[in-house]
Write an enzyme that holds these catalytic residues in place. Sequence first.
Site, PDB file in Angstrom:
ATOM      1  N   LYS A  13       1.089   4.859  -3.151  1.00 54.22           N
ATOM      2  CA  LYS A  13       1.000   6.105  -2.697  1.00 54.22           C
ATOM      3  C   LYS A  13       2.446   7.174  -3.642  1.00 54.22           C
ATOM      4  CE  LYS A  13      -3.492   5.401  -2.372  1.00 54.22           C
ATOM      5  NZ  LYS A  13      -4.419   6.024  -3.262  1.00 54.22           N
ATOM      6  N   TYR A  18       0.871  -1.123   0.017  1.00 48.14           N
ATOM      7  CA  TYR A  18       0.153   0.175  -0.477  1.00 48.14           C
ATOM      8  C   TYR A  18       0.879   1.128   0.265  1.00 48.14           C
ATOM      9  CZ  TYR A  18      -3.340   3.425   1.824  1.00 48.14           C
ATOM     10  OH  TYR A  18      -3.578   4.795   1.836  1.00 48.14           O
TER      11      TYR A  18
HETATM   12  P1  NAP Z   1     -13.286   3.074   1.765  1.00 54.19           P
HETATM   13  O1  NAP Z   1     -13.913   3.459   2.525  1.00 54.19           O
HETATM   14  O2  NAP Z   1     -12.506   2.126   1.755  1.00 54.19           O
HETATM   15  O3  NAP Z   1     -13.948   3.605   0.684  1.00 54.19           O
HETATM   16  C1  NAP Z   1     -12.894   3.338  -0.910  1.00 54.19           C
HETATM   17  C2  NAP Z   1     -13.404   3.579  -2.305  1.00 54.19           C
HETATM   18  O4  NAP Z   1     -12.925   2.949  -3.348  1.00 54.19           O
HETATM   19  C3  NAP Z   1     -14.684   2.476  -2.191  1.00 54.19           C
HETATM   20  O5  NAP Z   1     -15.955   3.174  -2.659  1.00 54.19           O
HETATM   21  C4  NAP Z   1     -14.457   1.692  -3.252  1.00 54.19           C
HETATM   22  O6  NAP Z   1     -15.715   0.567  -3.590  1.00 54.19           O
HETATM   23  C5  NAP Z   1     -13.724   1.638  -3.900  1.00 54.19           C
HETATM   24  N1  NAP Z   1     -12.849   1.035  -4.900  1.00 54.19           N
HETATM   25  C6  NAP Z   1     -11.971   0.094  -4.436  1.00 54.19           C
HETATM   26  N2  NAP Z   1     -11.492  -0.741  -5.575  1.00 54.19           N
HETATM   27  C7  NAP Z   1     -12.210  -0.393  -6.424  1.00 54.19           C
HETATM   28  C8  NAP Z   1     -12.014  -0.572  -7.753  1.00 54.19           C
HETATM   29  N3  NAP Z   1     -11.659  -1.517  -8.241  1.00 54.19           N
HETATM   30  N4  NAP Z   1     -12.952   0.298  -8.862  1.00 54.19           N
HETATM   31  C9  NAP Z   1     -14.269   1.449  -8.219  1.00 54.19           C
HETATM   32  N5  NAP Z   1     -13.565   1.613  -7.074  1.00 54.19           N
HETATM   33  C10 NAP Z   1     -13.543   0.889  -6.015  1.00 54.19           C
HETATM   34  O7  NAP Z   1     -12.217   3.634   1.787  1.00 54.19           O
HETATM   35  P2  NAP Z   1     -11.480   4.910   2.154  1.00 54.19           P
HETATM   36  O8  NAP Z   1     -11.076   5.900   3.753  1.00 54.19           O
HETATM   37  O9  NAP Z   1     -12.347   6.549   1.757  1.00 54.19           O
HETATM   38  O10 NAP Z   1     -10.789   5.663   1.025  1.00 54.19           O
HETATM   39  C11 NAP Z   1     -10.508   6.970  -0.291  1.00 54.19           C
HETATM   40  C12 NAP Z   1      -9.213   7.188  -0.849  1.00 54.19           C
HETATM   41  O11 NAP Z   1      -8.216   7.604   0.253  1.00 54.19           O
HETATM   42  C13 NAP Z   1      -8.201   5.870  -0.914  1.00 54.19           C
HETATM   43  O12 NAP Z   1      -7.339   5.893  -1.943  1.00 54.19           O
HETATM   44  C14 NAP Z   1      -7.233   5.756  -0.133  1.00 54.19           C
HETATM   45  O13 NAP Z   1      -5.956   5.255   0.207  1.00 54.19           O
HETATM   46  C15 NAP Z   1      -7.364   6.769   0.728  1.00 54.19           C
HETATM   47  N6  NAP Z   1      -6.951   7.198   1.892  1.00 54.19           N
HETATM   48  C16 NAP Z   1      -7.398   6.810   2.883  1.00 54.19           C
HETATM   49  C17 NAP Z   1      -6.511   7.193   4.261  1.00 54.19           C
HETATM   50  C18 NAP Z   1      -8.056   6.516   5.090  1.00 54.19           C
HETATM   51  O14 NAP Z   1      -7.490   7.529   6.642  1.00 54.19           O
HETATM   52  N7  NAP Z   1      -9.141   6.685   5.220  1.00 54.19           N
HETATM   53  C19 NAP Z   1      -5.985   7.691   4.936  1.00 54.19           C
HETATM   54  C20 NAP Z   1      -5.614   8.387   3.565  1.00 54.19           C
HETATM   55  C21 NAP Z   1      -5.481   7.645   1.839  1.00 54.19           C
HETATM   56  P3  NAP Z   1     -16.827  -0.800  -3.200  1.00 54.19           P
HETATM   57  O15 NAP Z   1     -17.511  -0.424  -2.209  1.00 54.19           O
HETATM   58  O16 NAP Z   1     -17.164  -0.936  -4.724  1.00 54.19           O
HETATM   59  O17 NAP Z   1     -15.369  -1.651  -2.247  1.00 54.19           O
END
Ligand code: NAP
Length: 241
Positions: A168, A164
């Site tokens: 990034k 992961y």
């Molecule tokens: P999340 O709630 O798990 O949401 C992830 C989203 O990505 C979901 O809508 C998921 O869809 C979608 N997704 C995954 N694989 C996909 C694919 N092949 N095609 C289309 N959609 C896909 O996570 P989040 O925390 O909101 O994360 C969003 C972004 O923020 C990510 O890029 C993550 O790396 C980044 N981020 C998050 C954090 C944190 O603390 N949460 C910190 C730094 C960066 P499904 O529902 O179908 O699985």
Amino acid sequence: MDRVNDTKTALVTGANKGIGLAIAQGLGAIGYTVAVGARDDGRREAAVEHLRAAGVDAFGVALDVTSDDSVAAAAAAVERTAGRLDALVNNAGIPGRADGGAQDPTTLDLDVLRTVLDTNVFGVIRVTNAMLPLLSRANSPRIVNMSSSMGSLTLRTGPVMAAYAPSKTLLNGITTQYARRFADTHVIVNACCPGYVATDFTGFQAPRTPEQGAAIAIRLATLPDDGPRGGFFDDEGAVAW
Ligand code: NAP
């Protein structure tokens, strides 16, 4: 046709939940028509209904960022509905499996690495390049790549996650390549970090809300024409690469 010409449209990938849904809601609240990119039909429709109930002009776009066919069909769907794209937020991302040492560098599971790269990096490139013709029809196109401070080679934050975190880092590198490529154009490309946000991704064990995590992406998606290019930002400003 007026609506098509006057209203800005944003595509958010992974917009059915978490930070992506909050980005969709935030952009909708400031008048964007939002294309809700999501791979699962039921989750996508539920998100569109949720957004419409909140007053957002939203439409669903079937989109699996790991599939060339799905991404091409998504571009055709956005073209049919909106005619152009003003902002693309590449938010979809996965942490990848970490059990059994799968993301310990000494036992790194290469299938996990491939899977994570396919979504977090190749997916961004796949979607961006498919949407470029639509973005080029906008006066002030913006591309935002949702990165993470875990990808910062300087900060080295978070747990050891050898698929992961480097995904990034590579996404940040790709972001700067796009920004250089578009340096003399009206296309502005940046990466951002949402902070540590309570979503499925973190098992909801994190201090920030999805709305707080969405704020920097919304800011970068709506930058003025003299805004920064090729940077990596969070709420506090520039993040160390
Ligand atoms: P999340 O709630 O798990 O949401 C992830 C989203 O990505 C979901 O809508 C998921 O869809 C979608 N997704 C995954 N694989 C996909 C694919 N092949 N095609 C289309 N959609 C896909 O996570 P989040 O925390 O909101 O994360 C969003 C972004 O923020 C990510 O890029 C993550 O790396 C980044 N981020 C998050 C954090 C944190 O603390 N949460 C910190 C730094 C960066 P499904 O529902 O179908 O699985």
